[in-house]
Design a protein around this motif. Structure first.
Motif, mmCIF file in Angstrom:
data_model
loop_
_atom_site.group_PDB
_atom_site.id
_atom_site.type_symbol
_atom_site.label_atom_id
_atom_site.label_comp_id
_atom_site.label_asym_id
_atom_site.label_seq_id
_atom_site.Cartn_x
_atom_site.Cartn_y
_atom_site.Cartn_z
ATOM 1 N N PRO A 189 -24.742 -32.499 17.966
ATOM 2 C CA PRO A 189 -23.220 -32.399 18.056
ATOM 3 C C PRO A 189 -22.658 -33.534 18.816
ATOM 4 O O PRO A 189 -21.546 -33.941 18.210
ATOM 5 C CB PRO A 189 -23.052 -31.145 18.551
ATOM 6 N N ALA A 190 -23.097 -33.802 19.890
ATOM 7 C CA ALA A 190 -22.495 -34.713 20.929
ATOM 8 C C ALA A 190 -23.051 -36.137 20.146
ATOM 9 O O ALA A 190 -21.857 -37.051 20.036
ATOM 10 C CB ALA A 190 -23.280 -35.062 22.005
ATOM 11 N N ALA A 191 -23.963 -36.487 19.558
ATOM 12 C CA ALA A 191 -24.065 -37.641 18.692
ATOM 13 C C ALA A 191 -23.347 -37.673 17.748
ATOM 14 O O ALA A 191 -22.900 -38.892 17.295
ATOM 15 C CB ALA A 191 -25.814 -37.624 18.296
ATOM 16 N N ARG A 192 -23.155 -36.456 16.809
ATOM 17 C CA ARG A 192 -22.040 -36.867 15.656
ATOM 18 C C ARG A 192 -20.599 -36.974 15.980
ATOM 19 O O ARG A 192 -20.084 -37.750 15.459
ATOM 20 C CB ARG A 192 -22.222 -35.460 15.108
ATOM 21 N N GLN A 193 -20.398 -36.523 17.333
ATOM 22 C CA GLN A 193 -19.085 -36.945 17.902
ATOM 23 C C GLN A 193 -18.902 -38.152 18.043
ATOM 24 O O GLN A 193 -17.737 -38.847 17.709
ATOM 25 C CB GLN A 193 -18.643 -35.851 18.931
ATOM 26 N N LEU A 194 -19.779 -38.775 18.766
ATOM 27 C CA LEU A 194 -19.543 -40.005 19.326
ATOM 28 C C LEU A 194 -19.518 -40.966 18.388
ATOM 29 O O LEU A 194 -18.683 -41.930 18.049
ATOM 30 C CB LEU A 194 -20.616 -40.730 20.414
ATOM 31 N N CYS A 195 -20.504 -40.757 17.264
ATOM 32 C CA CYS A 195 -20.598 -41.799 16.077
ATOM 33 C C CYS A 195 -19.137 -41.419 15.264
ATOM 34 O O CYS A 195 -18.579 -42.591 14.512
ATOM 35 C CB CYS A 195 -21.613 -41.521 15.149
ATOM 36 N N GLY A 196 -18.684 -40.290 14.989
ATOM 37 C CA GLY A 196 -17.387 -40.114 14.436
ATOM 38 C C GLY A 196 -16.258 -40.831 15.034
ATOM 39 O O GLY A 196 -15.355 -41.524 14.312
ATOM 40 N N GLN A 197 -16.236 -40.949 16.235
ATOM 41 C CA GLN A 197 -15.140 -41.529 17.024
ATOM 42 C C GLN A 197 -15.445 -43.189 16.827
ATOM 43 O O GLN A 197 -14.290 -43.624 16.651
ATOM 44 C CB GLN A 197 -15.097 -41.256 18.495
ATOM 45 N N ALA A 198 -16.478 -43.506 16.944
ATOM 46 C CA ALA A 198 -16.550 -45.035 16.911
ATOM 47 C C ALA A 198 -16.371 -45.694 15.557
ATOM 48 O O ALA A 198 -15.898 -46.628 15.366
ATOM 49 C CB ALA A 198 -18.170 -45.286 17.307
#
Length: 222
Positions: A189-198
């Motif tokens: 979930p943290a990986a998905r959140q970071l990639c989504g923001q970027a």
């Protein structure tokens, strides 16, 4: 422009954050921007603002968009940036993208993939050799790491032996891999959140070919 031992080439079209700031600050003072007035003005127009309001809510501004056009004009598609800055800005994103790719491959392509993915995490936690990552038990993990670097930096590390063996590229590769092992592989979930923001912040400027389009939001690459 070519890299030195202390720099790395990055995609000017995809630069953001402190990397974009560096590219703008390093534009030669005698650079002229004739012919770019239309493109830059479009980025500040109200209709553009309405179209990309969601992007701006995540940190993009018309000034940043115009900065990217100017940096692209001054530096070209690829520009050298201090390797330490690339590592600082991009390693977490590369690590997160790598983790998402490995997780997606394991859970969607492999039989009993979720169990095998969790087993990989346990094996990584128990592993005493820091040079070993058990993602290789699931896939050709090097391919996923190279793809993640290319997606974010804009340069394929496997394109040549010189790139693959470049000390700055090796350092970026290892830093991203260590972050993936210590954090993102175990926290999807943290990986998905970071990639989504970027993906919202790192949208690319399109200049010239289609005058009706000033920018596009790329599809998530990881």
């Amino acid at each position: 422009m070519t890299p030195t031992t202390d720099t790395m080439l990055v995609s000017t079209r995809k630069a953001y954050g402190k990397v974009l700031d560096h590219l703008v600050a390093s534009i030669p003072p005698d650079t002229t921007f004739e012919g770019l007035t239309t493109e830059v003005d479009r980025l500040s127009h109200a209709s553009f603002q309405a179209r990309f309001m969601k992007l701006w809510a995540h940190g993009c501004t018309p000034d940043q968009a115009a900065d990217r056009v100017k940096a692209l004009h001054a530096h070209g598609d690829l520009a050298p940036v201090p390797a330490s800055l690339v590592r600082q800005e991009y390693a977490p994103l590369i690590a997160a993208g790598f983790a998402l790719s490995v997780h997606e491959y394991a859970t969607k392509r492999l039989i009993d993939g979720e169990r095998r993915y969790q087993e990989m995490l346990r094996n990584n936690k128990a592993e005493t050799d820091p040079a070993i990552c058990h993602t290789h038990d699931l896939c050709d993990a090097n391919v996923f790491m190279a793809s993640s670097i290319e997606a974010d930096v804009g340069v394929d590390p496997a394109a040549s032996e010189d790139l693959l063996n470049d000390p700055a590229m090796i350092d970026l590769w290892n830093t991203a891999w260590d972050l993936a092992k210590s954090s993102y592989l175990g926290d999807i979930p943290a990986a998905r959140q970071l990639c989504g923001q970027a993906s919202l912040q790192a949208w690319q400027i399109i200049v010239g070919d289609d005058p009706s389009v000033a920018a596009e939001q790329p599809s998530p690459s990881n």
